[in-house]
Design a protein around this motif. Structure first.
Motif: not given
Ligand SMILES: [Zn+2]
Length: 80
Positions: A50-58
């Motif tokens: 979870t977390g903001e960065m995780a949602w930016l993964w391809p």
């Protein structure tokens, strides 16, 4: 959005890619909690993040293709 229909899978960031899964989420949760094991549409078992960065993964190409097929859409042109 009148044509929108929910499909029985959810996106889940895990292990550096955004996968999709048909696993049930815990009741009351709109996401898969951090560290939970999910089986993805690309037929892997991964640990959710979870977390903001995780949602930016391809987006995982395998899950993307499987999700589009479930949604009744043709595979994206040029997708590999
Ligand atoms: Zn995947």
């Amino acid at each position: 959005m009148s044509n929108y229909q929910p499909h029985p899978f959810h996106w889940v960031p895990a292990e550096g890619q955004r996968h999709a899964s048909t696993d049930e989420r815990p009741s009351g949760s709109s996401i898969y909690p951090d560290g939970i094991e999910v089986t993805t549409l690309c037929e892997q078992t991964v640990m959710a993040s979870t977390g903001e960065m995780a949602w930016l993964w391809p987006t995982c190409p395998g899950c993307n293709a499987a999700a589009r097929a479930r949604a009744g859409l043709p595979p994206m042109a040029g997708a590999r």
